[in-house]
Design an enzyme around this catalytic site. Structure first.
Site, PDB file in Angstrom:
ATOM      1  N   GLY A   1      17.856  23.240 -18.023  1.00  0.00           N
ATOM      2  CA  GLY A   1      16.613  23.926 -17.645  1.00  0.00           C
ATOM      3  C   GLY A   1      15.606  22.975 -17.018  1.00  0.00           C
ATOM      4  O   GLY A   1      15.848  21.768 -16.895  1.00  0.00           O
TER       5      GLY A   1
ATOM      6  N   CYS B   1       2.095  24.455 -23.447  1.00  0.00           N
ATOM      7  CA  CYS B   1       1.637  23.610 -22.332  1.00  0.00           C
ATOM      8  C   CYS B   1       0.122  23.704 -22.088  1.00  0.00           C
ATOM      9  O   CYS B   1      -0.546  22.685 -21.873  1.00  0.00           O
ATOM     10  CB  CYS B   1       2.402  23.944 -21.055  1.00  0.00           C
ATOM     11  SG  CYS B   1       2.735  25.692 -20.827  1.00  0.00           S
TER      12      CYS B   1
ATOM     13  N   SER C   1       6.149  27.996 -13.101  1.00  0.00           N
ATOM     14  CA  SER C   1       7.204  27.201 -13.756  1.00  0.00           C
ATOM     15  C   SER C   1       7.039  27.233 -15.270  1.00  0.00           C
ATOM     16  O   SER C   1       7.996  26.969 -16.000  1.00  0.00           O
ATOM     17  CB  SER C   1       7.216  25.760 -13.238  1.00  0.00           C
ATOM     18  OG  SER C   1       5.956  25.167 -13.436  1.00  0.00           O
ATOM     19  N   GLY C   2       5.844  27.586 -15.760  1.00  0.00           N
ATOM     20  CA  GLY C   2       5.633  27.739 -17.191  1.00  0.00           C
ATOM     21  C   GLY C   2       6.440  28.886 -17.778  1.00  0.00           C
ATOM     22  O   GLY C   2       6.656  28.946 -18.985  1.00  0.00           O
TER      23      GLY C   2
ATOM     24  N   HIS D   1      -0.799  23.597 -14.402  1.00  0.00           N
ATOM     25  CA  HIS D   1      -1.733  24.575 -14.961  1.00  0.00           C
ATOM     26  C   HIS D   1      -3.163  24.059 -14.776  1.00  0.00           C
ATOM     27  O   HIS D   1      -3.440  22.874 -15.010  1.00  0.00           O
ATOM     28  CB  HIS D   1      -1.511  24.751 -16.467  1.00  0.00           C
ATOM     29  CG  HIS D   1      -0.247  25.478 -16.834  1.00  0.00           C
ATOM     30  ND1 HIS D   1       0.569  26.126 -15.938  1.00  0.00           N
ATOM     31  CD2 HIS D   1       0.329  25.666 -18.058  1.00  0.00           C
ATOM     32  CE1 HIS D   1       1.583  26.671 -16.572  1.00  0.00           C
ATOM     33  NE2 HIS D   1       1.463  26.407 -17.865  1.00  0.00           N
TER      34      HIS D   1
HETATM   35  N1  LIG Z   1       8.171  25.573 -18.526  1.00  0.00           N
HETATM   36  C1  LIG Z   1       7.119  25.083 -19.192  1.00  0.00           C
HETATM   37  O1  LIG Z   1       6.030  24.765 -18.632  1.00  0.00           O
HETATM   38  C2  LIG Z   1       7.203  24.912 -20.655  1.00  0.00           C
HETATM   39  C3  LIG Z   1       6.160  24.281 -21.306  1.00  0.00           C
HETATM   40  C4  LIG Z   1       6.211  24.143 -22.672  1.00  0.00           C
HETATM   41  C5  LIG Z   1       7.297  24.616 -23.343  1.00  0.00           C
HETATM   42  N2  LIG Z   1       8.312  25.234 -22.691  1.00  0.00           N
HETATM   43  C6  LIG Z   1       9.446  25.726 -23.474  1.00  0.00           C
HETATM   44  O2  LIG Z   1      10.631  25.031 -23.135  1.00  0.00           O
HETATM   45  C7  LIG Z   1      11.741  25.919 -23.189  1.00  0.00           C
HETATM   46  C8  LIG Z   1      12.517  25.897 -21.883  1.00  0.00           C
HETATM   47  O3  LIG Z   1      11.680  26.153 -20.768  1.00  0.00           O
HETATM   48  P1  LIG Z   1      12.223  25.933 -19.285  1.00  0.00           P
HETATM   49  O4  LIG Z   1      11.079  26.198 -18.396  1.00  0.00           O
HETATM   50  O5  LIG Z   1      12.968  24.634 -19.176  1.00  0.00           O
HETATM   51  O6  LIG Z   1      13.285  27.144 -19.172  1.00  0.00           O
HETATM   52  P2  LIG Z   1      14.538  27.297 -18.204  1.00  0.00           P
HETATM   53  O7  LIG Z   1      14.412  26.463 -16.985  1.00  0.00           O
HETATM   54  O8  LIG Z   1      14.742  28.754 -18.061  1.00  0.00           O
HETATM   55  O9  LIG Z   1      15.776  26.668 -19.072  1.00  0.00           O
HETATM   56  C9  LIG Z   1      16.223  27.233 -20.280  1.00  0.00           C
HETATM   57  C10 LIG Z   1      17.266  26.332 -20.905  1.00  0.00           C
HETATM   58  O10 LIG Z   1      17.669  26.885 -22.160  1.00  0.00           O
HETATM   59  C11 LIG Z   1      19.086  26.992 -22.183  1.00  0.00           C
HETATM   60  N3  LIG Z   1      19.515  28.105 -23.014  1.00  0.00           N
HETATM   61  C12 LIG Z   1      19.221  29.425 -22.838  1.00  0.00           C
HETATM   62  N4  LIG Z   1      19.828  30.159 -23.799  1.00  0.00           N
HETATM   63  C13 LIG Z   1      20.510  29.295 -24.576  1.00  0.00           C
HETATM   64  C14 LIG Z   1      21.346  29.416 -25.717  1.00  0.00           C
HETATM   65  N5  LIG Z   1      21.603  30.617 -26.264  1.00  0.00           N
HETATM   66  N6  LIG Z   1      21.899  28.312 -26.255  1.00  0.00           N
HETATM   67  C15 LIG Z   1      21.657  27.093 -25.715  1.00  0.00           C
HETATM   68  N7  LIG Z   1      20.887  26.898 -24.631  1.00  0.00           N
HETATM   69  C16 LIG Z   1      20.314  27.988 -24.072  1.00  0.00           C
HETATM   70  C17 LIG Z   1      19.445  27.215 -20.735  1.00  0.00           C
HETATM   71  O11 LIG Z   1      20.828  26.953 -20.550  1.00  0.00           O
HETATM   72  P3  LIG Z   1      21.678  27.686 -19.352  1.00  0.00           P
HETATM   73  O12 LIG Z   1      21.358  26.913 -18.097  1.00  0.00           O
HETATM   74  O13 LIG Z   1      23.068  27.512 -19.802  1.00  0.00           O
HETATM   75  O14 LIG Z   1      21.216  29.106 -19.307  1.00  0.00           O
HETATM   76  C18 LIG Z   1      18.545  26.174 -20.084  1.00  0.00           C
HETATM   77  O15 LIG Z   1      19.082  24.884 -20.258  1.00  0.00           O
HETATM   78  C19 LIG Z   1      11.164  27.268 -23.595  1.00  0.00           C
HETATM   79  O16 LIG Z   1      11.238  27.356 -25.004  1.00  0.00           O
HETATM   80  C20 LIG Z   1       9.731  27.186 -23.173  1.00  0.00           C
HETATM   81  O17 LIG Z   1       8.911  28.028 -23.942  1.00  0.00           O
HETATM   82  C21 LIG Z   1       8.297  25.375 -21.356  1.00  0.00           C
END
Ligand SMILES: NC(=O)c1ccc[n+]([C@@H]2O[C@H](COP(=O)([O-])OP(=O)(O)OC[C@H]3O[C@@H](n4cnc5c(N)ncnc54)[C@H](OP(=O)(O)O)[C@@H]3O)[C@@H](O)[C@H]2O)c1
Length: 353
Positions: free
Chosen positions: A14, A133, A163-164, A248
């Site tokens: 991700g 975030c 992207s959040g 953000h």
């Molecule tokens: N984006 C932000 O600004 C931000 C900030 C703070 C916190 N977060 C948190 O960080 C997390 C990820 O965000 P992201 O933006 O990186 O999301 P993303 O790009 O959609 O990536 C999601 C990741 O989770 C994996 N995943 C999904 N379902 C899964 C499962 N059942 N078992 C194992 N892995 C699984 C996906 O794997 P696959 O590729 O195999 O689907 C991918 O590696 C979320 O909890 C989010 O709330 C994000």
């Protein structure tokens, strides 16, 4: 030989996971091995050059056998994956640093920002939570003000990047923008309730049944109080999703307990770790999302007296939501844990290499 650790990165494919792998490498975290985990859909996929020494990593699925023997597990795979697998990694001896909201408000889970409350790490029982975030960048900027003058009330409006929401939302904004510019038909929105391109949605996060605040707004309220250790701070938040890819922005009105001038606030912020002040409006100098993207610091500008309240300041706070808002803080927490001797609940006789 200095301690080296076996590290799991869960959600490695991700946005946040990819960045965590990069930061572990760039910041030379002492890893003896890094193992990349994602969903079963990605198992077997090769992440080129993503390993500690620049080698390739092959993505693994999560199962009871594959999660054994880790010292540290950095999670960014959503709340349900963290709910199921973080306690299992912890029970197997790893310290988990979790990016999801699943464990943040649990009493026995510290919610830690490296520059703000690193001392809270010591109370962990195997899981440490990384804040949301929007909260993360805000508290980095608020901490020096809180220490100098206390905080009575915050009124926050966010302008949050897509992207959040995850990679799918980034693709959706780009697809919609492309379609609009080329006068093609736009696909129905999937990541949000409405079109995000050339729009602003007063709907950052989601509304639970009967709730008039989104979960994102509640996170700002609850997490700010927990991190600053002050449940008396009154917080009012409106989270808005805007068509920005990364970074953000937040307009924050800070009502202090003691008087604090904008000049003194500027000095305190300029001296604070992890903060850069960009504040010369006459020269059109203030923080911008496009400049903050890819940077580690939290940027603060437009620091001024609120004409409506003698003890309130207004400011504009911007940071890269994927970096300080997620991956960077997680890796900084790993570094702090290392400095404290990184100990999980590993059974005796199975110490790290
Ligand atoms: N984006 C932000 O600004 C931000 C900030 C703070 C916190 N977060 C948190 O960080 C997390 C990820 O965000 P992201 O933006 O990186 O999301 P993303 O790009 O959609 O990536 C999601 C990741 O989770 C994996 N995943 C999904 N379902 C899964 C499962 N059942 N078992 C194992 N892995 C699984 C996906 O794997 P696959 O590729 O195999 O689907 C991918 O590696 C979320 O909890 C989010 O709330 C994000």
């Amino acid at each position: 030989m200095s301690q080296r650790y076996r590290v799991a990165v869960v959600g490695a494919t991700g946005q946040v996971g990819t960045l965590m792998l990069g930061l572990l490498r760039e910041r030379a975290f002492p890893a003896s091995e890094i193992v990349a985990f994602a969903s079963e859909r990605s198992a077997g996929r090769v992440l080129q050059g993503a390993g500690a020494g620049g080698g390739d990593l092959t993505v693994q699925g999560l199962d009871e056998e594959s999660i054994q023997g880790f010292d540290l597990a950095l999670f960014s795979a959503g709340g349900s994956t963290s709910g199921e697998w973080a306690p299992r990694f912890a029970a197997a001896g790893a310290v988990v640093v979790d990016n999801s909201s699943r464990w943040r408000m649990q009493d026995d889970v510290p919610l830690v920002v490296s520059e703000v409350n690193p001392e809270a790490l010591a109370s962990h029982h195997g899981i440490v939570a990384n804040p949301n975030c929007s909260t993360m960048q805000m508290v980095v900027a608020l901490k020096p003000i809180y220490d100098a003058a206390g905080i009575e009330r915050l009124v926050i409006s966010t302008y949050q990047a897509v992207s959040g929401t995850g990679r799918a939302a980034v693709d959706e904004l780009l697809d919609q923008s492309h379609a609009l510019l080329h006068e093609r038909e736009i696909s129905p929105p999937a990541s949000y309730a409405h079109r995000i391109a050339i729009n602003a949605l007063p709907h950052g996060g989601s509304f639970a049944d009967g709730e008039d605040h989104t979960d994102e707004e509640r996170k700002l309220i609850n997490e700010t109080r927990k991190i600053l250790g002050d449940p008396a701070i009154r917080v009012s938040a409106t989270c808005v999703r805007v068509p920005v890819l990364t970074g953000h922005s937040e307009a924050v009105n800070v009502q202090t307990r003691e008087p604090l001038s904008p000049e003194r606030a500027r000095e305190l912020l300029a001296a604070a770790p992890g903060v850069s002040v960009l504040d010369d409006p006459s020269a059109a100098l203030y923080p911008l999302a496009i400049d903050a993207a890819g940077q580690d610091d939290v940027f603060v500008g437009r620091i001024r007296r609120d004409p409506g309240h003698e003890r309130a300041l207004d400011m504009w706070i911007v940071a890269d939501n994927l970096r300080k808002g997620a991956a960077l803080n997680a890796v900084q927490l790993a570094e702090l844990l290392h400095a404290q001797g990184l100990r999980g609940a590993r059974p005796a006789g199975t110490a790290a290499a």
